[in-house]
Scaffold this motif. Sequence first.
Motif, short mmCIF file in Angstrom:
data_model
loop_
_atom_site.label_atom_id
_atom_site.label_comp_id
_atom_site.label_asym_id
_atom_site.label_seq_id
_atom_site.Cartn_x
_atom_site.Cartn_y
_atom_site.Cartn_z
N VAL A 244 9.16 -2.10 -19.65
CA VAL A 244 7.81 -2.36 -20.16
C VAL A 244 6.87 -2.70 -18.99
O VAL A 244 5.72 -2.26 -18.96
N GLN A 245 7.36 -3.48 -18.02
CA GLN A 245 6.55 -3.77 -16.84
C GLN A 245 6.19 -2.48 -16.10
O GLN A 245 5.03 -2.30 -15.70
N LEU A 246 7.16 -1.59 -15.94
CA LEU A 246 6.89 -0.29 -15.30
C LEU A 246 5.86 0.49 -16.10
O LEU A 246 4.91 1.03 -15.54
N ARG A 247 6.05 0.57 -17.40
CA ARG A 247 5.12 1.27 -18.28
C ARG A 247 3.72 0.72 -18.13
O ARG A 247 2.75 1.45 -17.96
N ASN A 248 3.59 -0.59 -18.19
CA ASN A 248 2.28 -1.22 -18.11
C ASN A 248 1.60 -0.95 -16.78
O ASN A 248 0.38 -0.70 -16.73
N GLN A 249 2.35 -0.98 -15.69
CA GLN A 249 1.75 -0.74 -14.38
C GLN A 249 1.33 0.73 -14.21
O GLN A 249 0.30 1.01 -13.61
N ILE A 250 2.10 1.64 -14.77
CA ILE A 250 1.72 3.06 -14.70
C ILE A 250 0.48 3.31 -15.54
O ILE A 250 -0.46 3.98 -15.09
N VAL A 251 0.42 2.75 -16.75
CA VAL A 251 -0.76 2.92 -17.60
C VAL A 251 -2.00 2.32 -16.93
O VAL A 251 -3.07 2.93 -16.91
N THR A 252 -1.84 1.15 -16.34
CA THR A 252 -2.96 0.52 -15.62
C THR A 252 -3.39 1.38 -14.44
O THR A 252 -4.58 1.56 -14.19
N GLY A 253 -2.43 1.94 -13.72
CA GLY A 253 -2.75 2.83 -12.60
C GLY A 253 -3.53 4.05 -13.05
O GLY A 253 -4.47 4.49 -12.39
N ILE A 254 -3.15 4.61 -14.20
CA ILE A 254 -3.88 5.76 -14.75
C ILE A 254 -5.29 5.31 -15.16
O ILE A 254 -6.28 5.97 -14.85
N GLY A 255 -5.37 4.17 -15.84
CA GLY A 255 -6.66 3.66 -16.30
C GLY A 255 -7.62 3.37 -15.16
O GLY A 255 -8.83 3.62 -15.27
N ARG A 256 -7.11 2.88 -14.07
CA ARG A 256 -7.95 2.57 -12.91
C ARG A 256 -8.27 3.79 -12.06
O ARG A 256 -9.02 3.71 -11.10
N GLY A 257 -7.65 4.91 -12.37
CA GLY A 257 -7.88 6.12 -11.59
C GLY A 257 -7.02 6.22 -10.36
O GLY A 257 -7.21 7.11 -9.53
N GLU A 258 -6.05 5.32 -10.20
CA GLU A 258 -5.12 5.40 -9.07
C GLU A 258 -4.17 6.57 -9.24
O GLU A 258 -3.66 7.11 -8.27
N LEU A 259 -3.92 6.93 -10.49
CA LEU A 259 -3.13 8.11 -10.84
C LEU A 259 -4.04 9.03 -11.64
O LEU A 259 -4.58 8.62 -12.66
N LYS A 260 -4.21 10.25 -11.18
CA LYS A 260 -5.14 11.20 -11.80
C LYS A 260 -4.41 12.16 -12.72
O LYS A 260 -3.22 12.44 -12.54
N ALA A 261 -5.14 12.71 -13.69
CA ALA A 261 -4.59 13.74 -14.57
C ALA A 261 -4.03 14.88 -13.74
O ALA A 261 -4.65 15.33 -12.78
N GLY A 262 -2.82 15.31 -14.07
CA GLY A 262 -2.17 16.38 -13.34
C GLY A 262 -1.34 15.92 -12.15
O GLY A 262 -0.57 16.70 -11.60
N GLU A 263 -1.50 14.67 -11.76
CA GLU A 263 -0.76 14.15 -10.61
C GLU A 263 0.71 13.96 -10.99
O GLU A 263 1.04 13.49 -12.08
N HIS A 264 1.58 14.31 -10.07
CA HIS A 264 3.02 14.15 -10.29
C HIS A 264 3.44 12.71 -10.01
O HIS A 264 3.04 12.12 -9.01
N LEU A 265 4.26 12.19 -10.90
CA LEU A 265 4.87 10.88 -10.69
C LEU A 265 6.16 11.08 -9.90
O LEU A 265 6.71 12.18 -9.88
N PRO A 266 6.65 10.02 -9.27
CA PRO A 266 7.93 10.15 -8.57
C PRO A 266 9.04 10.57 -9.55
O PRO A 266 8.94 10.30 -10.75
N THR A 267 10.07 11.18 -9.02
CA THR A 267 11.22 11.50 -9.87
C THR A 267 11.82 10.19 -10.37
O THR A 267 11.57 9.11 -9.81
N VAL A 268 12.62 10.30 -11.40
CA VAL A 268 13.29 9.12 -11.95
C VAL A 268 14.11 8.44 -10.86
O VAL A 268 14.03 7.22 -10.67
N ARG A 269 14.85 9.22 -10.11
CA ARG A 269 15.68 8.64 -9.04
C ARG A 269 14.85 7.99 -7.95
O ARG A 269 15.18 6.93 -7.44
N GLN A 270 13.74 8.66 -7.59
CA GLN A 270 12.90 8.11 -6.51
C GLN A 270 12.25 6.79 -6.94
O GLN A 270 12.26 5.82 -6.19
N LEU A 271 11.69 6.76 -8.15
CA LEU A 271 11.06 5.53 -8.62
C LEU A 271 12.08 4.42 -8.78
O LEU A 271 11.81 3.27 -8.44
#
Length: 129
Positions: free
Chosen positions: A15-42
Motif C-alpha cells: 500500500v505504501q508503494l501504491r500510494n507513492q506511485i499514485v502521488t508521483g503520477i499526481g505530481r507529474g513526476e511520472l508521466k502518462a506513457g512512462e515505463h515503471l521499473p520492472t517488478v524485479r528492479q523495483l
Amino acid sequence: MLISLDTTSSIPIYVQLRNQIVTGIGRGELKAGEHLPTVRQLAADAGVNTMTVNKTYQLLKAEGFIEIDRRKGATVCPAGQNTEVYREKLEKELELLSAEASLKGIGRDEFLELCGDIFSQMQPASEEG
C-alpha cells in the motif's frame, strides 16, 4: 521518483508503494506513457520481495493507474474519467479524514486550506473534471 518505505508503519508495504506511485503520477513526476521499473528492479531498489511489488502493480492496474503488457512492462495510464465508484470512494475517505482532523482539533478552514495546498501540488490534469 524516489521510493521511501517505513517498515515500522502499520500500513502494508504494498500500500505504501501504491500510494507513492499514485502521488508521483499526481505530481507529474511520472508521466502518462512512462515505463515503471520492472517488478524485479523495483523490488531490488526498494529492498522488498518481488511478490510485494507484483501485488502493488496489480492493484494499480485494477485502479486504472497503470497498464501492464507482458512485452513492454508497466506503463502509466493517461488521466482517467471521474467515475461514480471513484467518487463514492473519495467521499468515504474524505469523511474519515475530516472526522480525524476534527477530533484532533483542526478546524474546517485549516483543513480546507491544507487540502487546497496539497491539491495545488498536483499536475494540471488533476484539475480537470
